[in-house]
Enzyme design. Sequence first.
Site, PDB file in Angstrom:
ATOM      1  N   LYS A   1       0.864  -1.190   0.000  1.00 16.32           N
ATOM      2  CA  LYS A   1       0.000   0.000   0.000  1.00 16.32           C
ATOM      3  C   LYS A   1       0.895   1.233   0.000  1.00 16.32           C
ATOM      4  CE  LYS A   1      -4.240   1.266  -0.299  1.00 16.32           C
ATOM      5  NZ  LYS A   1      -5.052   0.870  -1.435  1.00 16.32           N
TER       6      LYS A   1
ATOM      7  N   SER B   1      -8.679  -0.858  -4.994  1.00 13.92           N
ATOM      8  CA  SER B   1      -8.894  -0.403  -3.624  1.00 13.92           C
ATOM      9  C   SER B   1     -10.389  -0.151  -3.392  1.00 13.92           C
ATOM     10  CB  SER B   1      -8.042   0.830  -3.327  1.00 13.92           C
ATOM     11  OG  SER B   1      -7.786   0.939  -1.945  1.00 13.92           O
TER      12      SER B   1
END
Length: 588
Positions: A191, A386
């Site tokens: 991430k 996401s």
Amino acid sequence: MLQFLKYVLATVVGIFLFSFLSLFLLIGIGSLFSSDDKVVINDNSVLKIDLNKPVQEVGVENPFSDFGGPFFNPKDVIGLKDIRAALTYAREDDNVKGVYLKVESPTAGWATLEEIRNELIEFKKSNKFVYTYGEYYSEKGYYLASVADKIYLNPAGAMEWNGLSAEYEFYKGTFDKLDIKPVVFRVGEFKSAIEMFSRKDMSEASKKQTAELLQAINGHFINNIATARKLSPTRLLDLADSLSIRNPTSALETKLVTHLGYQDEFETALRREIKLDDKKDISYVSIDKYLKADHKAQPGDFNNRIAVLVAEGEIVSGEGSEGVISSEKLVKELKKARENDKIKAVVLRINSPGGSSLASDVIWREVQLTAKKKPVIASMSDMAASGGYYIAMACDTIVAQPNTITGSIGIFALLFNVEDFMNNKLGVTFDRVKTNKHADWPTVTREMTEFEKDMFQKSVNEGYYTFTRKAAEGRNMPVERLRELAQGRVWSGVEAKANGLVDVLGGLDEAIQIAAKSAKLTEGDYRVRFYPEKINPFEDILGKLTGNSEEKVLAKHLGELAPYVKMYQQVMRMEGMQARLPYELKIQ
């Protein structure tokens, strides 16, 4: 007196502007409702598809386009929906003999190009031609051009053939100079959205996932072009590595293009193809004009509909603005689709890098409620990453293109400590009085304590556990296995299908067919409706007339700095908890 004159001047300008807007609104309304003229497609017409412009899921209908002028440019944005519809109609239209494709440098994502390319291949099955001419071909442009029967390149032009790359910008040095401290919380090794603020280069994890994503997309790109041009993938890769396509002659010699010629020579070839006299003009018809002509009505029962809900842009809470996925608006559309008995199934068409984790969860819940009542199929476009993946995971089936960018299952939060910046650079200091230890938490004007940071990290962890638990439930997968695939990792559609995050590889048509089958509808029994069908034309025109078209205003006043201001605005929206693609990803 001076103040009085200012008010008078402002009133006069306001009246003038109101009158100006009213005049054009009346003209537009009149042109929409009073005109009986129908667009007639001449025999021997050629459908001209100009893709040297931004392509998005749904275009902007401009009722003033026939008047011309800087405010009424019909070429601002073209809708993928319109391109597909025009090619579908043209396949069966005897008056349309073929397609002239302009694709030097399209502004579109790879999955959007895939949809258009597949539609062009279907069009060619009708034994009609596809010709293309360009002064230059980018690799995206050539991906579409490669399916053409004849590929013309200007003899003085150029062609890009050197492979795909992804470059990211890093702002840690800028923040260091400004004494601004990003405060970052995240879950997931990959991430890396926050790396632009905390590093000056890519982490090894970020490099790994980007390299593998590029290889997957490039492999699909190379294999499809190899098939279209009857060349080996190895040969195409060698041409890129050796920079062999130095000029138009080398492009011709390697069979990447079929002809070198100028515009007039290209049009001479077109005339020969349609058997048109050299003295007569070619009857070109644009997509915009062609869709205004009479076409056969879509077959099927209007009471049996498949609704395609378009969700395109960054995910934000509330009503949002143009170009984003607003949780409030999309929830309303899902509710209407769920409660409309004429709608038998829903296709959620997603093109999003993600955004607010809260807004994503609100939409997810509404998708879940809708899926309990009727089939809901996710169709992923260029990206559904996401938060974009979050809103897809409650769907019954997930469909993605091989070159869709998806996954990035992870959460991060971003705050900025501007205390030193305000003090050292601007001379502004802060003091406070509190009833409790953490009454001003979270704050950007002081350093957070370790306890406060730990509490924030716990909130991010909880968001991650919620995300992965719901994803695991939607995928019928053990949560431990899902978390191995998550970690914020980005996948291509091919990789996502292999690891179980996607069910089917395909485009919007495949998603619609799955939705129809799930609703027990057969071909010809239903109609497809898009929601929203068109961006509101009057809001769009008013925005342009009054200067409220934000990107154009930025470009006009800031020039080359405009993209950085836009990035700043995006950064400001990233404050708080986010489920977002790990960077501003542009593959060229």
